[in-house]
Each structure stands twice: as C-alpha cells, then as structure tokens.
Design a protein around this motif. Sequence first.
Motif, PDB file in Angstrom:
ATOM      1  N   GLY A  21       0.594  -1.071  -0.116  1.00 42.53           N
ATOM      2  CA  GLY A  21      -0.043  -0.114   0.067  1.00 42.53           C
ATOM      3  C   GLY A  21       0.621   1.335   0.124  1.00 42.53           C
ATOM      4  N   HIS A  22       0.099   2.487   0.307  1.00 40.91           N
ATOM      5  CA  HIS A  22       0.787   3.702   0.267  1.00 40.91           C
ATOM      6  C   HIS A  22       1.856   3.698   1.095  1.00 40.91           C
ATOM      7  CE1 HIS A  22       1.459   7.859   0.878  1.00 40.91           C
ATOM      8  NE2 HIS A  22       0.901   7.939   2.176  1.00 40.91           N
ATOM      9  N   THR A  23       1.890   3.179   2.330  1.00 40.31           N
ATOM     10  CA  THR A  23       3.171   2.966   3.188  1.00 40.31           C
ATOM     11  C   THR A  23       3.782   1.597   3.264  1.00 40.31           C
ATOM     12  OG1 THR A  23       1.645   2.042   5.175  1.00 40.31           O
ATOM     13  CG2 THR A  23       2.118   4.742   4.943  1.00 40.31           C
ATOM     14  N   GLY A  24       3.869   0.900   2.068  1.00 40.33           N
ATOM     15  CA  GLY A  24       4.405  -0.396   1.954  1.00 40.33           C
ATOM     16  C   GLY A  24       5.712  -0.305   1.191  1.00 40.33           C
ATOM     17  N   SER A  25       6.220  -1.598   1.002  1.00 39.44           N
ATOM     18  CA  SER A  25       7.423  -1.752   0.127  1.00 39.44           C
ATOM     19  C   SER A  25       7.357  -1.612  -1.092  1.00 39.44           C
ATOM     20  CB  SER A  25       8.279  -3.011   0.664  1.00 39.44           C
ATOM     21  OG  SER A  25       7.714  -4.075   0.262  1.00 39.44           O
ATOM     22  N   ALA A  26       8.375  -1.435  -1.859  1.00 42.14           N
ATOM     23  CA  ALA A  26       8.294  -1.498  -3.526  1.00 42.14           C
ATOM     24  C   ALA A  26       8.210  -2.636  -3.880  1.00 42.14           C
ATOM     25  CB  ALA A  26       9.463  -0.891  -4.036  1.00 42.14           C
TER      26      ALA A  26
END
Length: 365
Positions: A21-26
Amino acid sequence: MTQAGKAALPHGHPAAVGAIGHTGSAAANALAREADVVIGVGTRWQDFTTASRTLFADPRVAFVNLNTASFDAAKQAGVSLVADARAGIQALGAALSGWSAAPEWRERAAGLVRGWDAVADAAFTAGHRPLPAQSEIIGALRDGMGERDVVVCAAGSMPGDLHKLWRPSDPLGYHVEYGYSCMGYEIAGGLGVKMAAPDREVVVLVGGGSYLMMAQEIATAVAERLKLVVVLVQNHGYASIGALSESVGADRFGTRYRYRDPATGHLDGDTLPVDLAANAASLGADVIRAQGLDGFREALATALAAERTTVVHVETDLLVPAPDSDAWWDVPVAEVSALPPTTAARAAYEQHKKTQRPLLAPPPA
C-alpha cells in the motif's frame, strides 16, 4: 501485509513479501500490480492499502475477500467468503491442496524482497550527519530489541516507516495503530500492551508532535510501576504532515517548531526552546538524552535493562525521508495557484487520478 497484518508472518518467511500500500514496500507493491488473483484476509481494502485504488493494475485481476463482515467481503467486486479468518484459511487450504504457485512467480517474489531488503539496509546505515536519519533510529531500535519485545507506534511519519522497514520476528511484536493516525495513542497504548503482556519489554516509539498530544500517561506508568521504554524522536517539527504539505506544493507551511519572524510574518524564525526530555522527567520517568546514533544504541540498552519507565530522547533530521514506497496517495491539490510547485503537483495529481480503479466495476470477462 497491511499495517494491521504486519507480523502475521516473520521477516524471512518465503511467503512474506512485505508491507503493501501507500506506506508499503516497493517489493510488495510491485507484486500487487502484477497479480491476477488477490485473496484478502480480514482487510477492508481501504485507501492506504490500495494506494487510493491504483495498486492492483492488471485489468483482469480478481479478488476473493475473506472477512467476517459481509460489507467488506463484497469490496473490489470480489468473491465474498464470509467466515472467521482461521476457518476460512483452513477451508481454502483444503480446497487448494496440491496447488502451488509457479516457480518463476516465487523467484520473482524472492528477488523483489532481496532488492527491498538491500534498500532498507542502506536506510539503516545511511550515516547521516550531524543528526541521524529516522530510518537509522528504527534500524538501531530493531537491532537492540529482543525477539519477543513489542514496538508500539501510532501517528506521524514513523508508522509508515515502520510498515516499510520493520522486520518482525514475533506475531505479537508489532503494535501500530494507524486506522485513524491517532496522535497521542502511543504512550497510553504502550501502557495497555504492558498490562496485557507484562513478561515482554514494550518500546513506545513516538515523535515530538504526537508526544505533545498526550504524554501524561507516563505518570500513570510510573505510579503503577509498569515499566515502559519510550523512544522520543525529536525533530523539531511535524515530519509526516510537512512531507505531505510539500508533496502538494504547499512548502511545509507551519510544520516546524519555529518563532514567527516579525519582519516577514512567516514561521521561519529561530527554533522554539521546547524541551520534551525535561517534560518527561517532570512526569516521573528516568530520562536519557542520547547524542547521535551511537549514543542512542547505548541509551536503548540501558533503558531495556532498567526496572523503571525510561524515556530515551534523541534528535533526528526532520528532512531526511525513508525510502519511497513507490505508491500514490489521493490527497487533492489546489486547482488554481500562482505557486509553480503547486501547479506541478496538480498536474501530477490529475495523471494519477486516471489510474484509479472503479470501486464496484468487475474485471473484464
């Protein structure tokens, strides 16, 4: 893994590709964009998880939603599986007995995870001076904590950084409230975690802005002799909302602890003489003022070994971000502005809006 699901699988598990998500990992976000079938367990498919409905890019992607709430199970025009998570997973496991993802898909996932681990390692060892980066504090914190210790966080830039960078080892070791980004939850939440698990060390990670919202539960922890370690990260501003302000072309207005300059009227004067370490000491905690990353490591070890609630105060650089998640967040930008950064942000915003999936439309046949 979503923010609420973080630590369901330990770091290093072959099926754990990281935060989404928005704050997730690439890494996890890249796999999400390529997926043709997505099984969501207990998720509400909210804005952060789906990167404002831009993350699942394959036009044929289908969703299976396992949830106790029929409302959430119907989202993304998915196949609804209304059940308890454990019972539903067991049923799916039985139905899929003998099936396995293709080897090349597993290899693709493992390669992306290795790549993100290298990015995180670089953030942990950035060597930023004179003040360390927040990512370096997170890396040192994880190195210093035991496998059963619990990290608690709630608001600001740190929950997003933890979601991307934290490497969980215990399913109960990650307690981050981020459903509503509740500033001030951290210390009170940590107190509750300690009451529920007195045999675990509880480390509360809180920024200066969130600390100012509700720090007084330090006094309760002292009164009840419930030992917490509070890591107070002081960057003399609001990192999260400052970065968001900058991303929409608003130039971090009013997001640093500064006097208003009488000549210009702007909030760009000297730094305010705010001393949060002194405040924590006034509430009865032992306080260690750590200097730099090495000083923080030493202070953390002392605090973890202590018997009383101890606050470790450390200053970081406000303007050093953690690695980017490579995902978008739908925050509207002013349509009309004379500021070049704002007009550029608006143009980028309109391009991203075109990539959003409809809320209810099913995938093409």
